[in-house]
Each structure stands twice: as C-alpha cells, then as structure tokens.
Write a protein that holds these residues in place. Structure first.
Motif, PDB file in Angstrom:
ATOM      1  N   GLY A 126       1.391  -8.100  16.032  1.00 51.24           N
ATOM      2  CA  GLY A 126       0.876  -9.087  15.096  1.00 51.24           C
ATOM      3  C   GLY A 126       1.563  -9.134  13.753  1.00 51.24           C
ATOM      4  O   GLY A 126       1.102  -9.830  12.841  1.00 51.24           O
ATOM      5  N   VAL A 127       2.672  -8.408  13.600  1.00 53.89           N
ATOM      6  CA  VAL A 127       3.397  -8.433  12.329  1.00 53.89           C
ATOM      7  C   VAL A 127       4.119  -9.773  12.166  1.00 53.89           C
ATOM      8  O   VAL A 127       4.725 -10.293  13.111  1.00 53.89           O
ATOM      9  N   THR A 128       4.031 -10.323  10.977  1.00 53.69           N
ATOM     10  CA  THR A 128       4.797 -11.523  10.642  1.00 53.69           C
ATOM     11  C   THR A 128       5.679 -11.224   9.440  1.00 53.69           C
ATOM     12  O   THR A 128       5.290 -10.454   8.553  1.00 53.69           O
ATOM     13  N   ILE A 129       6.850 -11.815   9.429  1.00 59.26           N
ATOM     14  CA  ILE A 129       7.792 -11.640   8.320  1.00 59.26           C
ATOM     15  C   ILE A 129       8.148 -13.013   7.800  1.00 59.26           C
ATOM     16  O   ILE A 129       8.599 -13.873   8.565  1.00 59.26           O
ATOM     17  N   ARG A 130       7.923 -13.226   6.522  1.00 56.68           N
ATOM     18  CA  ARG A 130       8.123 -14.559   5.942  1.00 56.68           C
ATOM     19  C   ARG A 130       8.819 -14.478   4.599  1.00 56.68           C
ATOM     20  O   ARG A 130       8.906 -13.412   3.966  1.00 56.68           O
ATOM     21  N   SER A 131       9.312 -15.633   4.150  1.00 53.13           N
ATOM     22  CA  SER A 131       9.932 -15.726   2.832  1.00 53.13           C
ATOM     23  C   SER A 131       8.869 -15.656   1.748  1.00 53.13           C
ATOM     24  O   SER A 131       7.721 -16.080   1.941  1.00 53.13           O
ATOM     25  N   ILE A 132       9.248 -15.133   0.603  1.00 54.12           N
ATOM     26  CA  ILE A 132       8.345 -15.142  -0.545  1.00 54.12           C
ATOM     27  C   ILE A 132       8.084 -16.585  -0.958  1.00 54.12           C
ATOM     28  O   ILE A 132       8.963 -17.452  -0.860  1.00 54.12           O
ATOM     29  N   ASP A 133       6.879 -16.872  -1.384  1.00 53.52           N
ATOM     30  CA  ASP A 133       6.480 -18.231  -1.762  1.00 53.52           C
ATOM     31  C   ASP A 133       6.674 -18.411  -3.265  1.00 53.52           C
ATOM     32  O   ASP A 133       5.852 -17.955  -4.071  1.00 53.52           O
ATOM     33  N   LEU A 134       7.756 -19.066  -3.642  1.00 53.11           N
ATOM     34  CA  LEU A 134       8.044 -19.242  -5.069  1.00 53.11           C
ATOM     35  C   LEU A 134       7.058 -20.181  -5.746  1.00 53.11           C
ATOM     36  O   LEU A 134       6.882 -20.121  -6.969  1.00 53.11           O
ATOM     37  N   SER A 135       6.374 -21.036  -4.962  1.00 54.29           N
ATOM     38  CA  SER A 135       5.388 -21.941  -5.567  1.00 54.29           C
ATOM     39  C   SER A 135       4.115 -21.192  -5.954  1.00 54.29           C
ATOM     40  O   SER A 135       3.292 -21.705  -6.724  1.00 54.29           O
ATOM     41  N   ASP A 136       3.951 -20.000  -5.437  1.00 54.72           N
ATOM     42  CA  ASP A 136       2.811 -19.159  -5.781  1.00 54.72           C
ATOM     43  C   ASP A 136       3.317 -17.766  -6.165  1.00 54.72           C
ATOM     44  O   ASP A 136       2.763 -16.745  -5.750  1.00 54.72           O
ATOM     45  N   PHE A 137       4.370 -17.755  -6.981  1.00 59.04           N
ATOM     46  CA  PHE A 137       5.127 -16.538  -7.230  1.00 59.04           C
ATOM     47  C   PHE A 137       4.292 -15.455  -7.914  1.00 59.04           C
ATOM     48  O   PHE A 137       4.370 -14.278  -7.568  1.00 59.04           O
ATOM     49  N   GLU A 138       3.469 -15.838  -8.885  1.00 60.54           N
ATOM     50  CA  GLU A 138       2.695 -14.828  -9.598  1.00 60.54           C
ATOM     51  C   GLU A 138       1.727 -14.112  -8.657  1.00 60.54           C
ATOM     52  O   GLU A 138       1.567 -12.881  -8.724  1.00 60.54           O
ATOM     53  N   ALA A 139       1.113 -14.862  -7.758  1.00 68.68           N
ATOM     54  CA  ALA A 139       0.203 -14.236  -6.796  1.00 68.68           C
ATOM     55  C   ALA A 139       0.967 -13.336  -5.828  1.00 68.68           C
ATOM     56  O   ALA A 139       0.484 -12.255  -5.457  1.00 68.68           O
ATOM     57  N   GLU A 140       2.163 -13.770  -5.451  1.00 67.87           N
ATOM     58  CA  GLU A 140       2.983 -12.980  -4.528  1.00 67.87           C
ATOM     59  C   GLU A 140       3.373 -11.645  -5.155  1.00 67.87           C
ATOM     60  O   GLU A 140       3.242 -10.585  -4.530  1.00 67.87           O
ATOM     61  N   ILE A 141       3.854 -11.687  -6.390  1.00 71.00           N
ATOM     62  CA  ILE A 141       4.286 -10.426  -6.984  1.00 71.00           C
ATOM     63  C   ILE A 141       3.095  -9.563  -7.419  1.00 71.00           C
ATOM     64  O   ILE A 141       3.233  -8.353  -7.562  1.00 71.00           O
ATOM     65  N   SER A 142       1.931 -10.175  -7.586  1.00 73.14           N
ATOM     66  CA  SER A 142       0.724  -9.373  -7.821  1.00 73.14           C
ATOM     67  C   SER A 142       0.424  -8.525  -6.591  1.00 73.14           C
ATOM     68  O   SER A 142       0.031  -7.352  -6.696  1.00 73.14           O
ATOM     69  N   ARG A 143       0.620  -9.102  -5.418  1.00 73.29           N
ATOM     70  CA  ARG A 143       0.431  -8.342  -4.176  1.00 73.29           C
ATOM     71  C   ARG A 143       1.486  -7.245  -4.064  1.00 73.29           C
ATOM     72  O   ARG A 143       1.187  -6.124  -3.623  1.00 73.29           O
ATOM     73  N   VAL A 144       2.708  -7.556  -4.451  1.00 74.11           N
ATOM     74  CA  VAL A 144       3.768  -6.554  -4.424  1.00 74.11           C
ATOM     75  C   VAL A 144       3.430  -5.407  -5.377  1.00 74.11           C
ATOM     76  O   VAL A 144       3.654  -4.234  -5.057  1.00 74.11           O
ATOM     77  N   TYR A 145       2.876  -5.734  -6.542  1.00 70.17           N
ATOM     78  CA  TYR A 145       2.479  -4.699  -7.498  1.00 70.17           C
ATOM     79  C   TYR A 145       1.505  -3.719  -6.858  1.00 70.17           C
ATOM     80  O   TYR A 145       1.682  -2.491  -6.939  1.00 70.17           O
ATOM     81  N   GLU A 146       0.477  -4.234  -6.210  1.00 68.30           N
ATOM     82  CA  GLU A 146      -0.522  -3.368  -5.572  1.00 68.30           C
ATOM     83  C   GLU A 146       0.120  -2.532  -4.467  1.00 68.30           C
ATOM     84  O   GLU A 146      -0.169  -1.338  -4.318  1.00 68.30           O
ATOM     85  N   PHE A 147       1.006  -3.152  -3.704  1.00 69.36           N
ATOM     86  CA  PHE A 147       1.668  -2.443  -2.600  1.00 69.36           C
ATOM     87  C   PHE A 147       2.573  -1.337  -3.124  1.00 69.36           C
ATOM     88  O   PHE A 147       2.635  -0.245  -2.544  1.00 69.36           O
ATOM     89  N   ASN A 148       3.260  -1.588  -4.222  1.00 69.52           N
ATOM     90  CA  ASN A 148       4.169  -0.583  -4.784  1.00 69.52           C
ATOM     91  C   ASN A 148       3.438   0.704  -5.172  1.00 69.52           C
ATOM     92  O   ASN A 148       4.005   1.796  -5.085  1.00 69.52           O
ATOM     93  N   LEU A 149       2.189   0.561  -5.623  1.00 67.57           N
ATOM     94  CA  LEU A 149       1.419   1.745  -6.007  1.00 67.57           C
ATOM     95  C   LEU A 149       1.303   2.711  -4.841  1.00 67.57           C
ATOM     96  O   LEU A 149       1.272   3.936  -5.022  1.00 67.57           O
ATOM     97  N   LEU A 150       1.252   2.166  -3.636  1.00 65.96           N
ATOM     98  CA  LEU A 150       1.178   2.989  -2.423  1.00 65.96           C
ATOM     99  C   LEU A 150       2.560   3.389  -1.935  1.00 65.96           C
ATOM    100  O   LEU A 150       2.825   4.567  -1.649  1.00 65.96           O
ATOM    101  N   ALA A 151       3.481   2.422  -1.871  1.00 63.75           N
ATOM    102  CA  ALA A 151       4.780   2.659  -1.254  1.00 63.75           C
ATOM    103  C   ALA A 151       5.677   3.581  -2.062  1.00 63.75           C
ATOM    104  O   ALA A 151       6.498   4.315  -1.501  1.00 63.75           O
ATOM    105  N   PHE A 152       5.534   3.559  -3.400  1.00 58.86           N
ATOM    106  CA  PHE A 152       6.455   4.308  -4.254  1.00 58.86           C
ATOM    107  C   PHE A 152       5.849   5.581  -4.843  1.00 58.86           C
ATOM    108  O   PHE A 152       6.517   6.296  -5.593  1.00 58.86           O
ATOM    109  N   LYS A 153       4.594   5.871  -4.531  1.00 57.86           N
ATOM    110  CA  LYS A 153       3.902   6.948  -5.251  1.00 57.86           C
ATOM    111  C   LYS A 153       4.545   8.320  -5.057  1.00 57.86           C
ATOM    112  O   LYS A 153       4.369   9.202  -5.901  1.00 57.86           O
TER     113      LYS A 153
END
Length: 337
Positions: A183-210
């Motif tokens: 069920g994994v999907t891989i998609r392009s980042i949505d530049l029309s909703d960029f702030e929301a996209e990078i907000s999700r990346v921010y939360e993910f980084n807390l886990l991925a980079f800790k």
C-alpha cells in the motif's frame, strides 16, 4: 601591529563590520561573494571582531545550543568564521573564543557550526572539483587555523557523484513491488500546498533524524521559514514523498538542480530520509530509483549525493547508486580543560 578583539551582534551599530568582512578577504570575483549570507540568530551567544589597527581582519560567533552535546558533554559551537591568512589573527580569535566558553562553564567547543546541523557547518577539505549549489565556499587554510588552535577532527563527511545514473537494479525493483503491494505510494511534493507539505516533513524529521550525529531539533517556525525559501528551486518531479496505506509519511527525497554547473545537467540529492522501523528497509533505494528515472528523462547526466556522514546510513545508499568520491569535509572539536 596592534590586535584588538571587540564584541558586536545583530542590531548593533558596528555589526556591518562583521557582515562586510568577506568582501575584504576574498577576491572581487570570488564565488564566496555571490553566495547570499544569513547570520543565524537562534542560539547566538556572541559575535567577535578582530581588528589590526583600524582594519577588521577576522570574525566568528559563539553559539550556545542547550541541546548540543558531544562525547557526553554540552558543546558550544564556533560559527560564521572568516579570517585573513595570518596565524596571529586566527590564534587571537580562537583563543578568545575558547576562553569565553570556559568562562561560561563550557567544556567543549565544536566548529565550524552556526548553532546546529540545520545551519551551515563543516569546512571543505579541498577545492579539487567545482563547487556545487548549496556547498559552502571558504579559504582552505581555515582548516589549518583550527588545527593550530588545538581543534582536531571529530567527524568526516563527503559528497559522491554518480555519472552512471543506472536504473532498475533488480533488487530495488523487487523491493518496490513489495512496498507497492503493502500500500505504499510515492508522489511528488505538492507545491500548491507547500507549507502543509513541509510541516509534515518537519514532524517526520523529528523521528527520522533523532539518532543522527549532533542532531538537535529546531522550532517549527524556524524550519518553515528556512524551507519556504527553497520553494523557488524545487522541481516537484524531483522531490518525492513516500506514504504508507494510511497516508503517513514514511520517507522522502529532496533534490534540487545544480545551478552552479553550467556545463552539464547535474542533480543534487540534498536530503533523504526514511522511517527507521525495519519494515521500511530499502525504501530509500526505491525512491532514489524513481528520482533517477525522472532525472534521466529530464536530461540529467549525473547526480551528487551531498554531505554524507562517514558513519551514516546514506553511505550505503550513495554507493548503491554507483557514487564515486567528489569532495571531503571536516568538523572539528576540542575539549577545554
């Protein structure tokens, strides 16, 4: 020769002497002067100028990040370092910095680092290959100035370049099929909703980079401000997000064009991350293969995997994509007895 050290900082009347120094110690046509400079203020404790007579000849900042630790000790960092090619200037500045840190109760200093690994850090170890976009530029003798002050390498980094751009390794293709079936999907980042996209990346980084070397978190506000500035450089086909069947972010590749290379079309793999859970093993290779497909389609002939920590997980990934050595970088440190 009369050497004097004075303190300055953002908002002070003489702070322009700090920001103007590169123009005095690099040739007028240096790429260093074409790179916009921002002095990060998060964790900034002090900025110092070295003056010889009436001339500013060196500068540096001290950052006091309360979460920065090395070898079990809280570490201050030396950032925004620039110095003329005179040993006495560097010695005076770095000695003053280390004395200041000791006076504040610090026991370790690392550098160059502008407060955290989210900002500029590391010295280039060589100028053998052309500078690529996002890479810093400075005088190579800074390495020796740090060593002469008693700082020793505490970490080595490197960038690799892949001039083969080979696609569809059978193991990667097989792993992609497994992940898609789950069920994994891989998609392009949505530049029309960029702030929301990078907000999700921010939360993910807390886990991925800790568990990354010298990693410390930054505020959401600082992260958003920093990455909103990159939007203009992003081709969404070359920045991909991977999500599980529930829509949770489990990995991403952030790639940008090398605007410094006018001879060949080169892609820079700037940031990559995947969820640390073992079920996502191989996801980075799968995303990378999709990136390569699109890059080749767009006419790219090489890819630079940038700023790899020698003991980091990106090493295996870059080697898998036939990366060969491009440049080394060094981070220094010293215990203050």
């Amino acid at each position: 020769m009369t050497i004097a050290i004075t303190e300055t900082g953002p908002g002070r009347p003489d702070f322009h002497l700090f920001t103007d120094l590169p123009g005095r110690i690099y040739p007028p046509d240096s790429i260093r002067l074409k790179i916009p400079e921002t002095i990060p203020t998060d964790f900034l404790r002090a900025c110092f100028l070295v003056k010889d007579g009436g001339n500013v000849v060196a500068r540096a900042s001290i950052y006091d990040n309360p979460l920065m630790q090395y070898a079990g000790q809280r570490a201050f960092s030396v950032g925004n370092y620039e110095c003329a090619d005179r040993d006495e200037y560097a010695s005076a500045l770095l000695t003053h910095i280390m004395d200041s840190v000791k006076n504040w109760g610090g026991t370790y200093v690392i550098g160059p680092m502008n407060g955290s690994t989210w900002e500029g850090y590391r010295f280039l170890a060589d100028h053998e290959n052309p500078l690529f976009f996002t890479e810093p530029h400075h005088h190579l003798y800074y390495n020796q100035q740090f060593k002469d002050a008693g700082l020793a390498p505490i970490a080595q980094y490197y960038s690799n370049i892949d001039r083969g751009m080979e696609l569809d390794n059978p193991e990667i293709v097989a792993r992609a099929e497994e992940l898609m079936a789950e069920g994994v999907t891989i998609r392009s980042i949505d530049l029309s909703d960029f702030e929301a996209e990078i907000s999700r990346v921010y939360e993910f980084n807390l886990l991925a980079f800790k568990t990354n070397f010298l990693y410390t978190p930054i505020s959401r506000e600082t992260f958003l401000k920093k990455y909103l500035q990159t939007k203009a450089y992003i081709n969404p086909d070359l920045t991909l997000l991977a999500e599980d069947k529930a829509g949770n972010l489990v990995g991403y590749f952030f790639c940008i064009h090398d605007f410094c290379n006018t001879q060949n079309k080169t892609l820079i793999v700037k940031t990559l991350a995947r969820h640390p859970a073992p079920e996502w093993k191989g996801l980075g290779h799968v995303i990378g293969n999709l990136i390569y497909h699109k890059a080749v389609e767009l006419g790219y002939t090489s890819a630079i995997h940038s700023f790899i920590y020698e003991q980091g997980t990106s090493t295996k990934l870059s080697t898998h994509f036939s990366g060969t050595h491009y440049r080394n970088y060094v981070l220094y440190g010293k215990h203050l007895a």
